[in-house]
Write a protein that holds these residues in place. Structure first.
Motif, short mmCIF file in Angstrom:
data_model
loop_
_atom_site.label_atom_id
_atom_site.label_comp_id
_atom_site.label_asym_id
_atom_site.label_seq_id
_atom_site.Cartn_x
_atom_site.Cartn_y
_atom_site.Cartn_z
N GLU A 1 58.39 -47.13 15.96
CA GLU A 1 57.44 -46.07 16.32
C GLU A 1 56.44 -46.56 17.35
OE1 GLU A 1 57.15 -43.52 12.14
OE2 GLU A 1 55.67 -45.07 12.59
N VAL A 2 55.90 -47.75 17.10
CA VAL A 2 54.88 -48.30 17.99
C VAL A 2 55.45 -48.52 19.40
CG1 VAL A 2 53.48 -50.36 18.47
CG2 VAL A 2 53.51 -49.37 16.17
N PHE B 1 54.42 -46.69 22.88
CA PHE B 1 53.96 -47.53 23.98
C PHE B 1 54.76 -47.23 25.24
CE2 PHE B 1 54.15 -51.51 26.42
CZ PHE B 1 52.79 -51.65 26.70
N LEU B 2 56.08 -47.07 25.09
CA LEU B 2 56.93 -46.74 26.24
C LEU B 2 56.63 -45.36 26.80
CD1 LEU B 2 60.28 -48.23 24.92
CD2 LEU B 2 59.03 -49.02 26.92
N ASP B 3 56.06 -44.49 25.95
CA ASP B 3 55.67 -43.15 26.41
C ASP B 3 54.32 -43.15 27.11
OD1 ASP B 3 57.96 -41.91 25.53
OD2 ASP B 3 57.14 -41.37 23.57
N GLY B 4 53.70 -44.32 27.23
CA GLY B 4 52.45 -44.44 27.96
C GLY B 4 51.20 -44.43 27.10
N MET B 5 51.34 -44.45 25.78
CA MET B 5 50.18 -44.41 24.91
C MET B 5 49.56 -45.80 24.78
SD MET B 5 51.62 -41.90 21.87
CE MET B 5 50.03 -41.94 21.00
N ALA C 1 45.36 -43.96 16.36
CA ALA C 1 44.85 -42.65 15.94
C ALA C 1 45.99 -41.73 15.52
CB ALA C 1 44.08 -42.02 17.09
N LYS C 2 47.11 -41.80 16.21
CA LYS C 2 48.26 -40.94 15.91
C LYS C 2 48.81 -41.19 14.51
CE LYS C 2 53.04 -40.07 17.50
NZ LYS C 2 52.97 -38.60 17.59
N PHE C 3 48.87 -42.46 14.11
CA PHE C 3 49.47 -42.80 12.82
C PHE C 3 48.44 -43.18 11.76
CE2 PHE C 3 52.92 -43.91 15.89
CZ PHE C 3 53.84 -42.96 15.47
N SER C 4 47.15 -42.99 12.09
CA SER C 4 46.06 -43.30 11.15
C SER C 4 46.12 -44.76 10.68
CB SER C 4 46.13 -42.36 9.94
OG SER C 4 45.98 -41.02 10.34
N ARG C 5 46.34 -45.64 11.65
CA ARG C 5 46.32 -47.07 11.37
C ARG C 5 45.23 -47.71 12.22
NH1 ARG C 5 52.67 -47.82 12.75
NH2 ARG C 5 53.44 -46.06 11.51
#
Length: 231
Positions: free
Chosen positions: A176-177, A181-185, A192-196
């Protein structure tokens, strides 16, 4: 030095740099038990030649010209169509993940281009005799290398399973990470997306890098271009 009773092995070369091929051919020409029967700059030319004449060993560059087939796909295709040929991969850039993938796809050995001609000759003879060849420096970073070697030594008796996907050794969260990351995040956005926490995301990213045998973001992008998307 091989004796006059040594078995003769035929070799084909595949590299998009003619000077490299010529240098290898000149070196092998001095070996009584090795005969270069073809030298090619493209995968298509190699395929056409193998249809006409078999070779014991194909020494091939892992990265050919930009318009040619990628290394992993080429190994798979050659292994399916010409099972009698044993593939020895030479590459200027390799990691534990690329070595593992090359072996699982059907190659019999991997050699860095920084090695000298004597080492290449040893590798060709090793592969020709039905044994896996790897440089000692490649072994510590490989996961399940013994299982790979054991399966490769009996490949003539059983069908190999489908090659392992690049992400097979990653946990779902690590996948997931990397996808995000490859999507530019950014790390904070992924957190924030995964509440971690950001530190957790960073740790998962670095863990994934270690498993894939890469160290930098640019290497990750290069890997995904070579082997396809994660997941």
């Amino acid at each position: 030095m091989p004796t006059s009773m040594s078995k003769m092995y035929t070799v084909m070369l595949l590299d998009d740099h003619e000077m490299v091929r010529q240098g290898i051919e000149l070196g092998l020409d001095k070996e009584a038990d090795l005969e270069v029967i073809g030298s090619f700059g493209t995968a298509r030319d190699l395929f056409d030649a193998l249809v006409r004449t078999s070779a014991d060993v194909v020494v091939m560059d892992f990265t050919l010209g930009p318009s040619d087939v990628d290394g992993l796909s080429l190994i798979q295709s050659l292994n399916r169509r010409f099972k009698q040929c044993r593939l020895l991969i030479v590459s200027s850039h390799y990691t534990p993940a690329t070595v593992s993938l090359a072996l699982r796809a059907g190659s019999w050995g991997v050699l860095g281009k920084t090695q000298n001609l004597t080492e290449l000759i040893t590798a060709i003879r090793t592969v020709a005799q039905g044994r896996i060849y790897l440089q000692p420096c490649m072994l510590p970073g490989l996961q399940d290398v013994q299982a790979i070697v054991d399966r490769a030594t009996i490949r003539s008796k059983i069908e190999l399973s489908a090659p392992q996907r690049l992400n097979a050794c990653l946990t779902p969260k690590e996948q997931e990470v990397l996808r995000c990351f490859l999507d530019g995040m950014s790390v904070s956005s992924i957190a924030a997306k995964f509440s971690r926490s950001a530190s957790t995301i960073s740790t998962q990213k670095q863990s994934a890098y270690r498993k894939l045998g890469i160290k930098t973001d640019s290497e990750l992008f290069k890997f995904t271009q070579q082997f396809g998307k994660l997941g």
